[in-house]
Design an enzyme around this catalytic site. Structure first.
Site, mmCIF file in Angstrom:
data_model
loop_
_atom_site.group_PDB
_atom_site.id
_atom_site.type_symbol
_atom_site.label_atom_id
_atom_site.label_comp_id
_atom_site.label_asym_id
_atom_site.label_seq_id
_atom_site.Cartn_x
_atom_site.Cartn_y
_atom_site.Cartn_z
ATOM 1 N N ASP A 1 -6.013 0.518 8.203
ATOM 2 C CA ASP A 1 -5.820 0.490 6.797
ATOM 3 C C ASP A 1 -6.204 -0.886 6.209
ATOM 4 O O ASP A 1 -6.292 -1.047 5.130
ATOM 5 C CB ASP A 1 -4.193 0.551 6.443
ATOM 6 C CG ASP A 1 -3.612 1.745 6.745
ATOM 7 O OD1 ASP A 1 -4.455 2.838 6.548
ATOM 8 O OD2 ASP A 1 -2.354 1.942 6.587
ATOM 9 N N GLY B 1 5.654 2.063 6.228
ATOM 10 C CA GLY B 1 4.569 3.089 5.629
ATOM 11 C C GLY B 1 4.185 2.400 4.486
ATOM 12 O O GLY B 1 3.574 3.183 3.819
ATOM 13 N N LEU B 2 4.276 1.246 4.263
ATOM 14 C CA LEU B 2 3.529 0.305 3.126
ATOM 15 C C LEU B 2 2.495 -0.351 3.599
ATOM 16 O O LEU B 2 1.870 -1.250 2.781
ATOM 17 C CB LEU B 2 4.706 -0.505 2.835
ATOM 18 C CG LEU B 2 5.964 0.044 2.011
ATOM 19 C CD1 LEU B 2 6.850 -0.838 1.559
ATOM 20 C CD2 LEU B 2 5.504 1.063 0.806
ATOM 21 N N GLY B 3 2.023 -0.286 4.741
ATOM 22 C CA GLY B 3 0.820 -0.861 5.231
ATOM 23 C C GLY B 3 1.083 -2.545 5.115
ATOM 24 O O GLY B 3 0.319 -3.448 4.976
ATOM 25 N N PRO C 1 9.691 -4.296 4.039
ATOM 26 C CA PRO C 1 10.207 -3.951 5.503
ATOM 27 C C PRO C 1 8.821 -3.751 6.476
ATOM 28 O O PRO C 1 7.838 -3.158 5.963
ATOM 29 C CB PRO C 1 11.069 -2.815 5.043
ATOM 30 C CG PRO C 1 11.343 -2.682 3.836
ATOM 31 C CD PRO C 1 10.014 -3.617 3.124
ATOM 32 N N VAL C 2 9.360 -3.880 7.692
ATOM 33 C CA VAL C 2 8.458 -3.775 8.838
ATOM 34 C C VAL C 2 8.576 -2.211 9.317
ATOM 35 O O VAL C 2 9.573 -1.662 9.277
ATOM 36 C CB VAL C 2 8.426 -4.720 10.026
ATOM 37 C CG1 VAL C 2 7.908 -4.461 11.028
ATOM 38 C CG2 VAL C 2 8.253 -6.069 9.356
ATOM 39 N N ALA C 3 7.309 -1.750 9.605
ATOM 40 C CA ALA C 3 7.293 -0.279 10.159
ATOM 41 C C ALA C 3 7.762 0.480 8.945
ATOM 42 O O ALA C 3 8.665 1.546 9.299
ATOM 43 C CB ALA C 3 7.947 0.007 11.409
ATOM 44 N N GLY D 1 1.684 -4.988 7.277
ATOM 45 C CA GLY D 1 0.926 -6.017 8.264
ATOM 46 C C GLY D 1 -0.373 -5.898 7.774
ATOM 47 O O GLY D 1 -1.390 -6.923 7.680
ATOM 48 N N SER D 2 -1.171 -4.648 7.667
ATOM 49 C CA SER D 2 -2.430 -4.618 7.223
ATOM 50 C C SER D 2 -2.771 -5.215 5.493
ATOM 51 O O SER D 2 -3.867 -5.962 5.160
ATOM 52 C CB SER D 2 -2.928 -3.184 6.934
ATOM 53 O OG SER D 2 -2.882 -2.529 7.963
ATOM 54 N N LYS E 1 0.877 -1.093 0.013
ATOM 55 C CA LYS E 1 -0.278 0.053 0.144
ATOM 56 C C LYS E 1 0.817 1.408 -0.221
ATOM 57 O O LYS E 1 1.979 1.268 0.667
ATOM 58 C CB LYS E 1 -1.045 -0.115 1.245
ATOM 59 C CG LYS E 1 -1.622 1.129 1.267
ATOM 60 C CD LYS E 1 -1.389 2.399 2.532
ATOM 61 C CE LYS E 1 -0.409 2.054 3.413
ATOM 62 N NZ LYS E 1 -0.016 3.444 3.996
#
Length: 270
Positions: free
Chosen positions: A130, A95-97, A91-93, A99-100, A10
């Site tokens: 999100d 800004g690409l959503g 990558p985690v955390a 986990g969502s 995202k």
């Protein structure tokens, strides 16, 4: 039978923060867009729910058993368990959503196998702001906390996109907390292209204050002749859009040679 879904990355082509709400959340207006690549999920029916996490960013998940995918499994009624493998490519955390997007892909896996309950949107909303947008992974305007979705004319589908992350995790909470509280106006109207051109990301400066590397990424992207470039969400991933895949690929090669420590992903807007 193995079911498969891509958790499409995202990006926020624009993100206007309007006010802090009394419940601690922020009222915002955003243009959600999705790239045709991301994490990958595979699932097969099993006696009980199970999650295995693999891929380049699997170790970044502190507790895979408390992963949002497991929460999504618990949120959806079905007669069988699902044995899910999550290939963590984003990558985690970031800004690409991520986990969502994973949760959204899990909803689509369950939809393939069993269908979704009529109240799937409310169930998705409880998992994260999100997640409802990520279930359909279609370009849309999000309002409220991002859960109130409106269709938008998508005149950007197929546009070449390059994602760059300096591999510095930027948690969402501190970035929102650092927002200066100034309402700089609503999201523009019109088609996706018009909103993207005229919109902004109100979280960019707060994120740069926490992660100065974001400014370096944006500067590097600006030098690659993009149609537009911006930070996504609360950072640290930035994106650039190009009129052709050829221009994007030249930019990707240039940035890879000059910044070997940066993560990058190429794709097309859905």
């Amino acid at each position: 039978m193995v079911l498969r879904e891509t958790a499409y990355a995202k990006i926020n082509l624009a993100l206007h923060v309007r006010r802090r709400r009394e419940d601690g959340y922020h009222e915002l207006e955003t243009l959600f867009a999705f790239v045709d690549a991301g994490d990958e999920l595979a699932a097969r029916k099993a006696e009980a729910d199970r999650l295995t996490t693999v891929g380049p960013f699997a170790q970044a998940l502190e507790n895979p058993f408390d992963n949002i995918v497991m929460q999504a499994l618990g949120a959806l009624p079905r007669p069988d368990g699902l044995d899910v493998t999550l290939e963590k490519n984003l990558p985690v955390a970031a800004g690409l959503g991520g986990g969502s997007a994973d949760a959204g892909a899990l909803f689509r896996l369950v939809e393939q196998a069993y269908g979704l309950p009529d109240d799937w949107h409310a169930r998705a909303e409880k998992l994260g702001a999100d997640v409802p947008a990520c279930v359909r992974s279609e370009m849309a305007v999000g309002r409220g906390t991002g859960t109130e979705l409106e269709p938008v004319e998508n005149d950007m589908a197929g546009m070449a996109v390059l994602l760059i992350n300096p591999l510095v995790p930027v948690p969402t909470g501190p970035v929102f907390k650092a927002w200066d509280g100034i309402d700089r106006g609503p999201l523009p109207g019109g088609s996706a292209r018009k909103i993207a051109q005229e919109g902004r990301n109100d979280l960019r400066d707060p994120a740069i204050g926490i992660c100065p590397e974001i400014a370096e990424v944006l500067q590097a992207l600006a030098a690659t002749d993009p149609w537009m470039h911006e930070m996504s969400g609360s950072g640290a991933t930035c994106f650039a859009l190009y009129e052709t895949a050829e221009i994007r690929d030249i930019a990707a090669q240039k940035l890879a040679s000059g910044h070997s420590g940066w993560w990058q992903m190429k794709g097309l807007l859905r």
